[in-house]
Scaffold this active site. Structure first.
Site, short mmCIF file in Angstrom:
data_model
loop_
_atom_site.label_atom_id
_atom_site.label_comp_id
_atom_site.label_asym_id
_atom_site.label_seq_id
_atom_site.Cartn_x
_atom_site.Cartn_y
_atom_site.Cartn_z
N ASP B 21 -1.78 45.32 97.93
CA ASP B 21 -1.45 44.78 96.61
C ASP B 21 -0.03 45.18 96.22
O ASP B 21 0.67 44.43 95.54
CB ASP B 21 -2.44 45.30 95.57
CG ASP B 21 -2.53 44.41 94.34
OD1 ASP B 21 -1.92 43.32 94.36
OD2 ASP B 21 -3.19 44.79 93.37
N HIS B 211 -10.08 48.22 89.35
CA HIS B 211 -8.71 47.95 89.83
C HIS B 211 -7.88 47.58 88.61
O HIS B 211 -8.00 46.46 88.10
CB HIS B 211 -8.79 46.81 90.84
CG HIS B 211 -7.47 46.39 91.41
ND1 HIS B 211 -7.08 46.69 92.69
CD2 HIS B 211 -6.44 45.68 90.87
CE1 HIS B 211 -5.88 46.19 92.92
NE2 HIS B 211 -5.47 45.56 91.83
N HIS B 213 -4.22 47.31 86.33
CA HIS B 213 -2.76 47.18 86.32
C HIS B 213 -2.24 47.81 85.02
O HIS B 213 -2.95 47.84 84.02
CB HIS B 213 -2.36 45.71 86.43
CG HIS B 213 -2.50 45.18 87.82
ND1 HIS B 213 -1.46 44.67 88.55
CD2 HIS B 213 -3.58 45.10 88.64
CE1 HIS B 213 -1.88 44.30 89.75
NE2 HIS B 213 -3.18 44.54 89.83
N CYS B 244 3.98 42.13 88.73
CA CYS B 244 3.84 40.68 88.73
C CYS B 244 5.23 40.05 88.81
O CYS B 244 6.12 40.43 88.07
CB CYS B 244 3.15 40.25 87.44
SG CYS B 244 3.13 38.48 87.20
N ASN B 253 0.36 47.84 89.53
CA ASN B 253 -0.87 48.61 89.63
C ASN B 253 -0.66 49.97 88.98
O ASN B 253 0.45 50.47 88.88
CB ASN B 253 -1.22 48.84 91.10
CG ASN B 253 -1.67 47.58 91.80
OD1 ASN B 253 -2.85 47.25 91.81
ND2 ASN B 253 -0.73 46.85 92.37
#
Lengths: 311, 311
Positions: B21, B211, B213, B244, B253
């Site tokens: 990721d 998970h 962010h 992003c 993250n």
């Protein structure tokens, strides 16, 4: 995994500290730009603003205009203004300038107290009585902010008993209210609630706030833990302004807009408007002339999905 | 203010997702630099690492070397490796490359599912059965990661019932484990625990991870809330890598070192070493060639007071 209820208060009272803790280490901002910041901050709905500090202009040139700022505050009668003072002299100046709700910092750790204020913790505590007297005589109040309540950059961990002793002595000397400051942004949720519990036991009935820095990414989690523990008075700085000059790039105070977002979206009323906070962050960014550390501000209000805004 | 106990598990299991990721939106990093990152990550003590994803090299050029990365993993036998796949084809590739513990993403929101995977949520769910069969036939397992579990950039809020339906359907089709993803970093603590509660009721006995962010500064607070709710499986990315591309400057993250710092200092064992994490963050910064968003990393490990380190 058992069921778990996140128990939060229905509302909290945020104090905006960007004008003082946020600006104090910046290059001096012209008065006109400060007034634009203030105008934008008042428009967010915030009810408490730390307006400035009455300290030595040599030590803190960014706040050398404290008297001029104080003279303008009557424009916004709905706001509860406070100012930080470093000693009795500052308290006299603040009261003369029309600000009677004072904040006075005592570092729980001697190392930080000497580096920051040039005297020991005990010497700093000894001034509380006179500053409280000056505030009360002017019809105001005194909040003692206990800096390095958890950790000191010089002395390491602050024993809980040490912070508790400072809290108790401050209240005995006349402080109306306390605030615990995580000056270097090192504390974590478990230590937050342990310290809060100890201070509350020692000073029952005394309003107790928290002042967190986000230097290590734990600021909002610490705020969440404090709010779960029943704290309803939280300091925050617009845009996260207020980084430590000795840690370039590190975030400073927890960002007001991030705190408000986290709490409001968790059902806790703050009275502050997120869109207005982003406008105020823009005014702040213009005033200081550099990027602000707030992630929410950088992500952009408009990137919050429309359906969330319309809620 | 009543007494409040912060109840936390004694240990949690962190999964490092920086290799997948974190890197997926970066300019491609040479294999040698990835292996240096991996070496540094393994040295942190982390027990679970998402190594790569087996997806179209055209869609994700940064992970086009998935087979080569997979071929190197046997160097580190103590680590539990997993890889993300986007469809049955990817699952076949992963298994052939020797990675049998698979992750498959289903977006709970149709808008994101179509934009991200070119198909509806229902179509994405329909592939779970075959991917689970492939993983199980190879002696592995399948974790379904539910993206946009709370919010979608196109559809707004994801109803709890919708995420729950996806969770239930995934388990029915053969998923061994679930993970809820806050894909755009908008959720907040109360919504975290509400969603966790609903998914656990619907899928009792199924391991459930999170998970998060940190796009709006709430990532660590969300992690704290999840851990309080009993979650012990958390994703994090070294240095907070994984921003992003449509929100420049925004954090990605949650940063592994910030999560570990918050939890370890709150008495929750992670098995990860903070100093080793800062070394791994440095290796990551070298690999990607730009500053990482992590505040803790930027503040610098050495600025953590010595007395804290010596604890």
């Amino acid at each position: 995994m058992n069921e778990f209820d996140l128990v939060l208060p229905s509302e909290v009272d945020v104090r905006e500290v960007g004008m003082r803790d946020g600006l104090q280490l910046e290059a001096p901002v012209p008065l006109a730009a400060k007034l634009e910041m203030l105008e934008a901050l008042v428009a967010t709905g915030v009810r408490r603003i730390e307006a400035t500090s009455f300290v030595s202009p040599k030590a803190v040139p960014a706040l050398a205009d404290a008297d001029q700022v104080a003279a303008e505050l009557a424009r916004w009668p709905g706001v509860h203004w406070s100012a930080l003072v470093a000693n009795e002299r500052g308290a006299v100046r603040a009261v003369d300038a029309g600000v009677a709700d004072l904040e006075y910092v005592v570092s729980a750790a001697d190392g930080h107290s000497r580096a920051n204020a040039g005297r020991s913790t005990a010497e700093a505590v000894a001034a509380v009585g006179e500053i409280a007297r000056l505030a009360h005589a002017a019809g105001g109040s005194l909040e003692v902010i206990i800096a390095t309540a958890w950790d000191c950059p010089f002395d390491g961990r602050t024993p809980i008993a040490r912070t508790v002793d400072v809290a108790r002595a401050a209240v005995t000397a006349g402080a109306d209210q306390l605030c615990l400051g995580d000056t270097i942004g090192t504390t974590t949720p478990l230590r937050v609630v342990q310290m809060l519990d100890a201070v509350r036991r020692a000073c029952p009935g005394i309003p107790l706030g928290v002042h967190f820095h986000d230097t290590r990414g734990t600021g909002q989690a610490n705020a969440l833990a404090a709010v779960q523990a029943g704290v309803t008075q939280l300091d925050a700085s617009i845009g996260g302004l207020g980084g430590c000059p000795f840690a370039p790039g590190a975030s400073g105070n927890i960002a007001t807009e991030e705190l408000v977002y986290m709490l409001e979206e968790s059902g806790v009323r703050t009275g502050l408007d997120l869109d207005a906070l982003l406008v105020a962050a823009r005014a702040t960014e213009r005033a200081v002339g550099h990027e602000l550390p707030s992630s929410l501000y950088r992500a952009g209000g408009r990137s919050v999905p429309r359906a969330l805004d319309a809620r």
